[in-house]
Design a protein around this motif. Structure first.
Motif, PDB file in Angstrom:
ATOM      1  N   SER A  22       5.856   4.535  -2.415  1.00  0.00           N
ATOM      2  CA  SER A  22       5.604   5.590  -1.143  1.00  0.00           C
ATOM      3  C   SER A  22       6.157   7.043  -1.454  1.00  0.00           C
ATOM      4  CB  SER A  22       6.172   4.943  -0.091  1.00  0.00           C
ATOM      5  OG  SER A  22       5.544   3.451   0.376  1.00  0.00           O
ATOM      6  N   PRO A  23       5.757   7.831  -2.385  1.00  0.00           N
ATOM      7  CA  PRO A  23       6.102   9.054  -2.245  1.00  0.00           C
ATOM      8  C   PRO A  23       5.497  10.221  -1.358  1.00  0.00           C
ATOM      9  CG  PRO A  23       4.739   8.789  -3.969  1.00  0.00           C
ATOM     10  CD  PRO A  23       4.957   7.269  -3.410  1.00  0.00           C
ATOM     11  N   MET A  75       0.653  -1.037  -0.133  1.00  0.00           N
ATOM     12  CA  MET A  75      -0.195  -0.086  -0.157  1.00  0.00           C
ATOM     13  C   MET A  75       0.795   1.280  -0.012  1.00  0.00           C
ATOM     14  SD  MET A  75      -2.823   1.212   2.935  1.00  0.00           S
ATOM     15  CE  MET A  75      -3.918   2.686   2.558  1.00  0.00           C
ATOM     16  N   THR A  76       0.571   2.202  -0.847  1.00  0.00           N
ATOM     17  CA  THR A  76       1.268   3.583  -0.973  1.00  0.00           C
ATOM     18  C   THR A  76       0.885   4.518   0.184  1.00  0.00           C
ATOM     19  OG1 THR A  76       1.250   3.258  -3.396  1.00  0.00           O
ATOM     20  CG2 THR A  76       1.737   5.352  -2.398  1.00  0.00           C
ATOM     21  N   LEU A  77       2.013   4.758   1.090  1.00  0.00           N
ATOM     22  CA  LEU A  77       1.894   5.998   1.910  1.00  0.00           C
ATOM     23  C   LEU A  77       2.207   7.060   1.706  1.00  0.00           C
ATOM     24  CD1 LEU A  77       0.886   6.293   4.952  1.00  0.00           C
ATOM     25  CD2 LEU A  77       3.423   5.639   5.718  1.00  0.00           C
ATOM     26  N   ILE A  78       1.444   7.956   1.644  1.00  0.00           N
ATOM     27  CA  ILE A  78       1.616   9.489   1.113  1.00  0.00           C
ATOM     28  C   ILE A  78       1.380  10.366   2.446  1.00  0.00           C
ATOM     29  CG2 ILE A  78       1.340  11.260  -0.520  1.00  0.00           C
ATOM     30  CD1 ILE A  78       0.739   9.130  -2.617  1.00  0.00           C
ATOM     31  N   THR A  79       2.477  11.130   2.673  1.00  0.00           N
ATOM     32  CA  THR A  79       2.349  12.300   3.697  1.00  0.00           C
ATOM     33  C   THR A  79       1.789  13.536   3.144  1.00  0.00           C
ATOM     34  OG1 THR A  79       3.777  11.041   5.168  1.00  0.00           O
ATOM     35  CG2 THR A  79       3.198  13.377   5.600  1.00  0.00           C
ATOM     36  N   ILE A  80       0.568  14.331   3.645  1.00  0.00           N
ATOM     37  CA  ILE A  80       0.597  15.291   2.932  1.00  0.00           C
ATOM     38  C   ILE A  80       0.745  16.435   3.885  1.00  0.00           C
ATOM     39  CG2 ILE A  80      -1.584  16.887   2.329  1.00  0.00           C
ATOM     40  CD1 ILE A  80      -3.146  14.354   1.871  1.00  0.00           C
TER      41      ILE A  80
END
Length: 511
Positions: free
Chosen positions: A289-290, A1-6
Motif C-alpha cells: 500500500s505505498p 489489494m494495493t491502495l495507492i494515492t496519487i
C-alpha cells in the motif's frame, strides 16, 4: 489489494518563481556554452577514448540492490526518446501512515496529465508484484509475465525503435559474416537471419493494434533475443562487440557493438522486471500500500544570450581576473578560430532546444530540501531505511552531478556519464520560500559555475575533450550481476532463467 494515492506536489501554483537576474544568468551560461563549443571542437581534433565501464552493483549489498531497484523503476517509466521522459524516483517514509513508504517522482518535461499516466503505470506494476505470493511459484511466474508485458506495452514506442535498430544492425553484421566466410561467421549468420523480422512494429498499425497483438509479436522477439544473448553464438557476438568498441570509427567493427547495444536495450526491460521482484522479496513493505506522487516538471526559461556572448574572446575576459590564465586561454582559442569556434558558440545559442529546464534529479532534490520537512534541511530519517538516494532512468549528466556534489547534502545519485547539456538550469525559488532559498540558490550557482570554468581551463591545459559519448551507458549499467538471476544452481533449480524463458511459453533455453 494495493491502495495507492496519487497526488501532486503541494506547491502554490499561484506564486510566480523568482528568476535569476540577467547578469547572473549570462555569467553562468556564457562559460557553459563556451565549454560545450570547446568540447565539441576538441572531439573533432582528438579521438577520445571509449567511455569507462559503468559501475557494477553487488546484489548481496542491500543498499546497492535498493539503488538498482529505484533506477530500474525509473527506467521502465522512460517510455520515449528525446529526453522529455527521463525521470527520477525517491522513496521516503510516509509521514501520515507510519511503516508505509511514499514514492515521489519527477520527469524532465512532462505535462501533469502525462505524469498522472506514469504514476498509474507504476501503481499497476507495484500492485502486480506486491500481490504475487513469494512462496507460490505459479503466482510468481504469472506475476512476472504480467509485469513484463505491462512494461513492454507502456514502452512500446521505444521497443519499436529498438527492434528496428536490431533489424538494421543485424543486416550489416550479416553482410560482414558473408565477407568473412569462416565457420564462426556461418554460425553467427544463421542466428542473425532469425532477426531479419525483428521489427515488432513493421506489421502493426498503432492506431488499431490491440495490446494482445503487440505483445504476441513482442514476446517472440524478447524470447529470441534472450536465447541468443545467453548462447554460445551470443558469446561470439559479445567478443566481436568488445573488439568493435576498441576500434571506434571502423564500420566493419562497430556494427557488432551497435547490434549488441540494441539487443541489450530490449533485454534491459527483462532486467528491470527482475530487479523489481528481487526488491519485492527483500523489502515487501515497498509494495505494501505505498503512496505515489509526482513533482510537476519545470517550465522552460527563455533562451539566454546577448550579442557579446557570441564571441569566445569576450567570454574569456569575464571568466577570470588572472591575466596569465586569460592570455593562455585567448591564445588557445585564437588557434581554434580557424575551425569556426565563434560560429559553434552561436550555433549553441541558436539551438531550438536551448530553453533550459530543471532536470528530474535536481527537481526532486530541491523539493526534498525546501518542500519536505524543515526548509533547507534534508533529514536522513525521511528516507526509506535511511538510504538517501535519488534514482534515475539515465546516468546523471555532468551538471546534475556537480549540483549534487556541491549541495553537500549527502544524497546519493546515479553515476554520471559525463555529458554536458546546455539546456540545464537551476530550480525555481518561490517568494514563500524566502531569502534562505534565494541565498542557497546563489551559493549553488557560484559553486557549479566554478566547476564549469575549471573544466574549460582544463580543456585548454590538456587540449582534450572532457568526455565522449559513444553509446548511452544506460543499458550497460546494473546488468553485470543480473547473470546471477539467470543461472541454474543446485539450490535454485527453478531459477529466474527458467522463469523468464517460460514467461512467454514453454521453451527450452538451449534450443
Amino acid at each position: 489489494m494495493t491502495l495507492i494515492t496519487i497526488a501532486s506536489t503541494p506547491t502554490n501554483d499561484t506564486e510566480v518563481p523568482i528568476p535569476l537576474g540577467s547578469r547572473v544568468t549570462h555569467k553562468f551560461y556564457e562559460p557553459l556554452v563556451l565549454l560545450a563549443a570547446l568540447n565539441d571542437e576538441m572531439k573533432q581534433l582528438n579521438r577520445a577514448p571509449a567511455p569507462e565501464a559503468p559501475d557494477k552493483i553487488d546484489i548481496d549489498d542491500p543498499e546497492q540492490l535498493f539503488h538498482a531497484f529505484v533506477n530500474k523503476l525509473a527506467h521502465i517509466c522512460d517510455y520515449n526518446r528525446g529526453g522529455d521522459t527521463v525521470n527520477s524516483f525517491v522513496v521516503l517514509n510516509n509521514n501520515v501512515n507510519p511503516g508505509k513508504v511514499h514514492y515521489w517522482m519527477a520527469a524532465n518535461r512532462q505535462s501533469d496529465q502525462e505524469l498522472q499516466a506514469t504514476v498509474a503505470f507504476v501503481e499497476n506494476i507495484l500492485g502486480l508484484a506486491g500481490r504475487a505470493a513469494s512462496e507460490d511459484l505459479t503466482s510468481q511466474k504469472e506475476a512476472k509475465k504480467a509485469v513484463l508485458n505491462s512494461i513492454l506495452w507502456f514502452n512500446r514506442r521505444r521497443v519499436g525503435i529498438y527492434s528496428r535498430d536490431i533489424q538494421s544492425r543485424a543486416a550489416v553484421c550479416l553482410a560482414q559474416c558473408a565477407e568473412g566466410r569462416t565457420r564462426e561467421d556461418r554460425l553467427i549468420a544463421a542466428e542473425l537471419k532469425l532477426l531479419e523480422h525483428a521489427n515488432v512494429s513493421a506489421n502493426l498499425n498503432w492506431k488499431s493494434t490491440t495490446e494482445t497483438d503487440y505483445l504476441r509479436t513482442c514476446e517472440a522477439l524478447v524470447r529470441r533475443l534472450h536465447q541468443l544473448n545467453t548462447s554460445n553464438i551470443g558469446a561470439m557476438i559479445h567478443s566481436r562487440a568488445a573488439e568493435g568498441r576498441n576500434m571506434p570509427g571502423v564500420p566493419s567493427k562497430e556494427c557488432w557493438s551497435e547490434l549488441l547495444h540494441a539487443i541489450r536495450r530490449v533485454l534491459a526491460y527483462l532486467h528491470s522486471m527482475e530487479f523489481i521482484f528481487r526488491a519485492k522479496d527483500t523489502w515487501p513493505q515497498l509494495f505494501d500500500s505505498p503512496e505515489i506522487s509526482f513533482i510537476p516538471s519545470s517550465a522552460r526559461i527563455p533562451r539566454p544570450g546577448r550579442n557579446k556572448s557570441m564571441q569566445a574572446d569576450n567570454i574569456i575576459g569575464r571568466m577570470t581576473r588572472k591575466e596569465k590564465d586569460i592570455q593562455m586561454f585567448r591564445d588557445f582559442v585564437r588557434g581554434l578560430q580557424q575551425f569556426d569556434l565563434d560560429e559553434r558558440i552561436r550555433a549553441q545559442y541558436d539551438k531550438d532546444s536551448f530553453k533550459p529546464i530543471v532536470h528530474s534529479e535536481v527537481l526532486l532534490h530541491n523539493w526534498i530540501e525546501f518542500c519536505h520537512g524543515e526548509p533547507g534541511i534534508i533529514d536522513p530519517s525521511s528516507f526509506f531505511n535511511g538510504w538517501m538516494y535519488i534514482g534515475a532512468s539515465k546516468p546523471t549528466c555532468k551538471l546534475c552531478a556537480y549540483y549534487f556534489d556541491e549541495c553537500r547534502s549527502g544524497v546519493g545519485y546515479r553515476s554520471s556519464h559525463g555529458n554536458l547539456y546546455t539546456g540545464w538550469r537551476f530550480p525555481d525559488v518561490l517568494p514563500s520560500q524566502g531569502q534562505r532559498a534565494l541565498d542557497a540558490r546563489q551559493v549553488m550557482v557560484d559553486r557549479v559555475l566554478k566547476r564549469v570554468r575549471a573544466d574549460a581551463f582544463l580543456i585548454v591545459r590538456e587540449k582534450t575533450p572532457l568526455s565522449y559519448k559513444r553509446l548511452d551507458t544506460n543499458t550497460f549499467t546494473e546488468t553485470a550481476t543480473i547473470k546471477e538471476f539467470f543461472s541454474v544452481t543446485e539450490v535454485d533449480v527453478r531459477s529466474d532463467l527458467d522463469d523468464v524463458t517460460s514467461l512467454m511459453g514453454e521453451i527450452d533455453i538451449n534450443d
